[in-house]
Design a protein around this motif. Structure first.
Motif, PDB file in Angstrom:
ATOM      1  N   UNK A 180       0.810  -1.222   0.000  1.00 38.12           N
ATOM      2  CA  UNK A 180       0.000   0.000   0.000  1.00 38.12           C
ATOM      3  C   UNK A 180       0.842   1.271   0.000  1.00 38.12           C
ATOM      4  N   UNK A 181       1.960   1.262   0.708  1.00 44.87           N
ATOM      5  CA  UNK A 181       2.689   2.502   0.943  1.00 44.87           C
ATOM      6  C   UNK A 181       4.003   2.583   0.166  1.00 44.87           C
ATOM      7  N   UNK A 182       4.135   1.773  -0.864  1.00 44.09           N
ATOM      8  CA  UNK A 182       5.283   1.873  -1.772  1.00 44.09           C
ATOM      9  C   UNK A 182       4.819   2.530  -3.068  1.00 44.09           C
ATOM     10  N   UNK A 183       5.745   2.809  -3.960  1.00 45.76           N
ATOM     11  CA  UNK A 183       5.399   3.317  -5.284  1.00 45.76           C
ATOM     12  C   UNK A 183       6.523   2.939  -6.250  1.00 45.76           C
ATOM     13  N   UNK A 184       6.243   1.945  -7.097  1.00 49.43           N
ATOM     14  CA  UNK A 184       7.201   1.488  -8.100  1.00 49.43           C
ATOM     15  C   UNK A 184       6.566   1.587  -9.485  1.00 49.43           C
ATOM     16  N   UNK A 185       7.408   1.683 -10.493  1.00 52.57           N
ATOM     17  CA  UNK A 185       6.901   1.777 -11.866  1.00 52.57           C
ATOM     18  C   UNK A 185       6.072   0.552 -12.252  1.00 52.57           C
ATOM     19  N   UNK A 186       6.441  -0.611 -11.703  1.00 48.46           N
ATOM     20  CA  UNK A 186       5.681  -1.818 -12.014  1.00 48.46           C
ATOM     21  C   UNK A 186       4.245  -1.747 -11.503  1.00 48.46           C
ATOM     22  N   UNK A 207      -4.775   5.057   2.590  1.00 49.20           N
ATOM     23  CA  UNK A 207      -3.723   5.860   1.964  1.00 49.20           C
ATOM     24  C   UNK A 207      -2.844   5.013   1.044  1.00 49.20           C
ATOM     25  N   UNK A 208      -3.476   4.359   0.061  1.00 54.57           N
ATOM     26  CA  UNK A 208      -2.794   3.439  -0.843  1.00 54.57           C
ATOM     27  C   UNK A 208      -2.111   4.223  -1.968  1.00 54.57           C
ATOM     28  N   UNK A 209      -0.796   4.307  -1.918  1.00 56.01           N
ATOM     29  CA  UNK A 209      -0.043   5.120  -2.878  1.00 56.01           C
ATOM     30  C   UNK A 209      -0.257   4.718  -4.343  1.00 56.01           C
ATOM     31  N   UNK A 210      -0.068   3.442  -4.708  1.00 57.70           N
ATOM     32  CA  UNK A 210      -0.194   3.083  -6.129  1.00 57.70           C
ATOM     33  C   UNK A 210      -1.581   3.386  -6.695  1.00 57.70           C
ATOM     34  N   UNK A 211      -2.626   3.231  -5.874  1.00 54.66           N
ATOM     35  CA  UNK A 211      -3.981   3.490  -6.352  1.00 54.66           C
ATOM     36  C   UNK A 211      -4.146   4.946  -6.760  1.00 54.66           C
TER      37      UNK A 211
END
Length: 440
Positions: A180-186, A207-211
């Motif tokens: 939830x709290x990471x952010x990668x290009x994949x 607070x889901x970053x990728x979403x």
């Protein structure tokens, strides 16, 4: 319009005293003497018992005096301006101000700031700035500073753009993969083979970053995110009596930086506590962001007259009323079942507060020099009584060993505010009842 010469000015002033001057060259004055001339004739008028009207102050002149004297928040201030003794009556709520200060002193973060605002009128009710002993001095007015990274608080802006520009609702389904709290290009690929579905409400609560990165890339128009940031007051100076720093957005130049901005996963997007409280105000009040003010009125003690009185005005209208309603729904999920659920346990379990709507957004991000920054920006509102509403922004920074969460401080401020509002309402109802029944 021609400016009168010194000779013309003297001659004109003397006519008030029935003195005719045929040769004005005999009473010439230099530019440096003009103030003395005016002061002299003011004295003559006072000798003739002529009343000199007091100077009337406007927002700009009040702001100038406050910044020159560097006043700290308190209900009343006395300032001497030339020959005038001025009493500044402010909007500071002593109970909130003192309680916010005590909370900071009790939990002792590295740095901290609180701004509490009446979201209906824009009256500032509390301004707290805290610096722990031994820490570098970053100034006395941290509540006006934008040194703090906005972190996930910016997700409120992203959600507003997704709702208004992308047509989403709190129940719209969005996909994400990974933590939830990471952010990668994949995690931002157009097609995901293995994913989890969330409603927008649940993604906001957790607070889901990728979403939120995917919302900006696939659910709204290009440029919408920056547009809504500007709508909420980013990249501009807040019109306040005290000088406040502008909050700035992280510059974007590719899909990944757009996702960083949308999720708050960057250190460059900044937020001042003042703007944070104003953002919560707009969401509370159906999209209307007020001008914030701290001075209610200014009284000239010498003439016993009010020379300034505040006005309630709208500064920005970042979203419409429907979007504001949806944003309140999202923010209410944060203390109910999201990242602030532990901090709001006491309020949730107390039946006396059931009538109130309350919500907010958390955020945290490490920044070199100030430590781990922790945010809560939110609102409390009685749905029918506009006198019982509050917008608040709390920020604290920490070493690796945290002492308190900003959401807890915010929950305590809201609890005190709601309790005091209910007590005032009961006292008012009792007073009306006594008036209606009369003496017995």
């Amino acid at each position: 319009m021609a400016v009168p010469t010194s000779e013309e000015m003297v001659s004109d002033q003397l006519k008030d005293f029935n003195v005719e001057v045929k040769d004005t060259s005999q009473c010439s004055a230099t530019k440096e003497d003009e103030k003395s001339i005016l002061s002299f004739f003011s004295f003559l008028r006072s000798e003739k018992n002529e009343e000199i009207p007091p100077r009337v102050y406007d927002f700009e002149s009040v702001s100038k005096l406050l910044n020159e004297h560097k006043l700290n928040p308190s209900p009343v201030h006395t300032i001497y301006d030339n020959n005038d003794t001025l009493t500044f009556k402010t909007s500071i709520d002593t109970a909130l101000q003192n309680y916010g200060t005590r909370l900071m002193q009790r939990y002792r973060p590295r740095y901290g700031a609180i701004v509490a605002i009446d979201p209906v009128t824009g009256r500032v009710l509390a301004l707290v700035s805290y610096t722990n002993e031994g820490e570098k001095d970053l100034g006395d007015h941290l509540y006006l500073s934008s040194i703090f990274p906005a972190a996930s608080v910016f997700k409120a802006v992203t959600a507003a753009a997704a709702i208004e520009n992308g047509g989403l609702t709190p129940l719209s389904r969005i996909v994400h993969t990974g933590r939830n709290h990471s952010l990668y290009r994949s995690q931002l690929a157009p097609q995901l083979s293995n994913f989890t579905e969330f409603t927008l409400r649940r993604a906001f609560a957790l607070s889901v970053n990728p979403a939120f990165g995917r919302l900006a890339l696939f659910k709204m128009d290009e440029g919408a995110l920056n547009e809504y940031g500007n709508r909420f007051g980013y990249n501009q100076t807040v019109p306040f009596e005290l000088s406040a720093e502008a909050s700035e957005m992280f510059p974007t130049d590719c899909d990944f930086t757009i996702a960083q901005l949308a999720s708050g996963y960057n250190r460059e997007t900044s937020l001042s506590p003042l703007l944070g409280a104003l953002m919560a105000s707009a969401i509370s009040e159906n999209g209307r962001m007020p001008y914030p003010t701290i001075v209610d009125s200014v009284v000239n003690v010498s003439s016993d007259s009010t020379v300034y009185h505040r006005e309630s005005k709208t500064w920005l209208n970042p979203v419409d009323s429907v979007t504001a309603f949806y944003l309140r729904d999202l923010m209410e999920s944060v203390p109910a079942s999201g990242t602030a659920r532990r901090s709001f346990r006491v309020i949730r379990q107390s039946p006396r507060f059931n009538v109130f709507q309350y919500g907010g957004k958390t955020g945290n991000m490490r920044k070199r020099g100030i430590g781990r920054t922790d945010w809560f920006v939110g609102f409390t509102r009685h749905p029918y009584n506009t006198d019982q509403r509050l917008a608040v922004a709390v920020v604290t920074t920490h070493t690796p060993y945290w002492t308190v969460q900003s959401s807890f401080i915010a929950s305590e401020l809201k609890r005190i505010f709601m309790r005091n509002a209910q007590e005032r309402q009961r006292e008012s109802e009792l007073e009306r009842e006594l008036i209606a029944t009369g003496p017995r």
